[in-house]
Design a protein around this motif. Structure first.
Motif, mmCIF file in Angstrom:
data_model
loop_
_atom_site.group_PDB
_atom_site.id
_atom_site.type_symbol
_atom_site.label_atom_id
_atom_site.label_comp_id
_atom_site.label_asym_id
_atom_site.label_seq_id
_atom_site.Cartn_x
_atom_site.Cartn_y
_atom_site.Cartn_z
ATOM 1 N N ARG A 1 -51.110 3.371 -35.161
ATOM 2 C CA ARG A 1 -51.302 4.486 -36.281
ATOM 3 C C ARG A 1 -51.350 6.087 -35.270
ATOM 4 N NH1 ARG A 1 -54.445 2.315 -40.630
ATOM 5 N NH2 ARG A 1 -53.137 0.557 -41.221
ATOM 6 N N ASP B 1 -52.229 7.806 -40.666
ATOM 7 C CA ASP B 1 -53.506 8.333 -39.754
ATOM 8 C C ASP B 1 -54.629 7.207 -39.572
ATOM 9 O OD1 ASP B 1 -55.115 8.142 -42.090
ATOM 10 O OD2 ASP B 1 -55.105 10.268 -42.351
ATOM 11 N N GLU B 2 -55.592 7.341 -38.932
ATOM 12 C CA GLU B 2 -56.555 6.237 -38.667
ATOM 13 C C GLU B 2 -57.247 5.617 -39.906
ATOM 14 O OE1 GLU B 2 -56.831 4.897 -35.478
ATOM 15 O OE2 GLU B 2 -55.325 6.189 -34.909
ATOM 16 N N ASP B 3 -57.357 6.431 -40.916
ATOM 17 C CA ASP B 3 -57.574 5.934 -42.098
ATOM 18 C C ASP B 3 -56.852 5.151 -43.162
ATOM 19 O OD1 ASP B 3 -60.476 6.637 -41.412
ATOM 20 O OD2 ASP B 3 -60.004 8.971 -42.078
#
Length: 544
Positions: free
Chosen positions: A376, A418-420
């Motif tokens: 990610r 992204d991290e989400d």
């Protein structure tokens, strides 16, 4: 609605893979016709067709096609704009277990003929408004034209059967031919940025699942919705997300034969439109067409796809129409939706959201022959696998092997998650500009330039440069041109403004103005055409 006796439809056993499982895109229309026959299905101008009536008309058209010799597995070209006759013909082909080959009506005959000949279609269903194109295809391919819609007597120069007239005199079929999930449903021809367009084969499973998941998991379409059908139905976005998804939910589709922003606003008011699906240029033109002092109707839901939607346009449209645009991402090869911003998961402006239910989307090393997934936050090639991924390119095993690797479809797009888990599309690998050895992603530059008050539309391309490899060039449409201003004076201001907001290798050294940006059949900006035009103009100027 599926008949257990396919011989009553075609005289043949159903075609398939040998599996007892069956699935048909025809059921997308058959089910709401069974459940809510009196509900409105399609509105076009003064014409209103309810689900029960439409399903009967479709089965009559299918019976007439059968009598003309079309059978299960045949590929049938369809040349029609956004009219009810498109819907009737499209689903009639599906009822017979045949395969639709949509032909964009914006093509010239020589381009369209490639789609017909490459697909092997022997029948061309030509709407009365598109007979010149259909006949041009027939002359070049030897296929037979069958007219659809009311044909003006002055157009009856050829001995062509009329599907509309034959259907009116034919008993409707009792049901539809059963198909296996992996049987062909539609062949979409990709835009062909390199070489001839390739036919992406989408299966019954691809098409039914994408409509189903869009309707009930991603967009939450309701049977009370009225959806504006201004996206071309010959394109995968309009066909799946507007038409099939609407019918899958039992909602109502309001057709606009050709997109016009002022008329679209009128249709929204007149019919109480609740959902608007479009490409970024449509959202921008709707804003331009709406007077600043006019109170605009509220839209429950909007879906944007086909290209990157500038955040500034998204925010202004959401505010003016009191709505929420859900930006999504997909390709012809993914039926089309792969990801979309989904309220149930969370939305984030500037991204294309999360994968659809049942679909996996990851980021892979772009220059590897195998699929090497990246962590990610890392930029790389977007890869997709799931029920939405196509079966391959028709008659092109080499291109299929290059696209389908280790069970994943290589999109050719550069993105990052992204991290989400939100996916952002940075750009096409093909559109990547390399200036002095540094990567420049056109979307990033375009997003910034659209904040400049003197620019209405922008497309960024890379031009050959003898010392830097490529130079960044912005092609723009004026938002306004004050008295005394020239293209050059505005260009100078834009370049100076961008130089203070972008890294030295990113900002455009040139801004070229045009009256309008060239758009393809799906309303995407044709950047290759823009680039080639500038190069030709420069070569012509140097010779003179």
């Amino acid at each position: 609605m599926t008949t257990n006796h396919p011989d009553t439809v075609t005289g043949e056993q159903p075609m398939g893979t040998g599996s007892s499982a069956s699935l048909s895109l025809a059921s997308v229309l058959a089910e709401p016709a069974r459940r809510t026959p009196d509900a409105p299905a399609v509105l076009e101008g003064p014409e209103r067709v309810e689900y029960g009536e439409l399903w009967e008309q479709v089965r009559r058209h299918a019976a007439a096609l059968r009598d003309l010799g079309v059978t299960a597995g045949d590929r049938v070209a369809l040349v029609a704009p956004n009219v009810v006759d498109f819907v009737r013909a499209y689903y009639a082909v599906q009822v017979l277990g045949a395969v639709v080959v949509p032909v964009p009506v914006l093509l010239v005959a020589s381009e369209a003929a490639h789609l017909v000949s490459d697909s092997g279609a022997r029948t061309i269903l030509g709407h009365s408004s598109q007979l010149e194109l259909a006949r041009g295809c027939a002359e070049r391919t030897g296929a037979n034209v069958v007219t659809v819609g009311d044909v003006d007597p002055r157009q009856r120069k050829y001995d062509e059967p009329s599907l509309t007239e034959l259907a009116a005199e034919t008993e409707p079929l009792s049901g539809f031919v059963t198909r296996a999930p992996q049987d062909e449903a539609v062949v979409f021809y990709t835009s062909g940025t390199t070489g001839k367009p390739k036919g992406a084969v989408l299966t019954q499973l691809n098409m039914v699942m994408n409509a189903t998941v869009n309707a009930f998991d991603a967009n939450d379409t309701d049977s009370s919705d009225r959806v504006l059908g201004c996206l071309p139905l010959f394109h995968v976005f309009g066909q799946t997300v507007s038409m099939n998804t609407t019918f899958r939910a039992g909602a109502c589709l309001v057709l606009q034969p050709a997109f016009d922003p002022a008329q679209a606003l009128q249709l929204i008011r007149e019919h109480g439109i609740t959902q608007f699906n479009g490409v970024p240029t449509m959202f921008g033109r709707m804003l331009e067409a709406a007077p600043s002092d006019l109170r605009l109707p509220s839209l429950r839901l909007c879906v944007s796809g086909g290209a990157a939607l500038p955040v500034s346009v998204l925010e202004r449209f959401n505010e003016r129409f009191d709505t929420r645009i859900l930006e999504g991402y997909g390709l012809s090869e993914t039926s089309p939706t792969a990801t979309v911003n989904q309220p149930s998961i969370g939305t984030r402006a500037g991204t294309v959201g999360h994968p659809l239910w049942g679909v996996e989307v990851e980021i892979a090393e772009p220059d590897s022959e195998r699929i090497e997934l990246l962590p990610r936050g890392t930029r790389g090639e977007v890869v997709v696998r799931g029920h939405n991924v196509f079966a391959g390119y028709l008659g092109n095993p080499e291109a299929t092997r290059a696209a389908l690797v280790d069970g994943w479809f290589r999109t050719g797009d550069i993105g990052v998650r992204d991290e989400d888990g939100f996916l952002s599309i940075v750009d096409r690998k093909k559109e990547l500009i390399i200036r002095n050895g540094y990567n420049v992603y056109p979307r990033e530059v375009e997003e910034l330039l659209l904040e400049h008050p003197e620019l209405a539309q922008v497309a960024v391309v890379g031009l050959p440069d003898p010392t830097r490899g490529e130079e960044v060039c912005a092609v723009a449409v004026h938002a306004k041109l004050s008295a005394g201003d020239t293209d050059q004076s505005v260009s100078d201001r834009v370049v100076e403004w961008a130089a203070t907001r972008l890294a030295a290798h990113k900002y455009p050294r040139r801004v070229v103005f045009t009256d309008e940006l060239p758009l393809g059949p799906s309303h995407k900006v044709l950047k290759r055409e823009l680039r080639d035009r500038i190069i030709r103009d420069e070569q012509h100027a140097s010779r003179n």
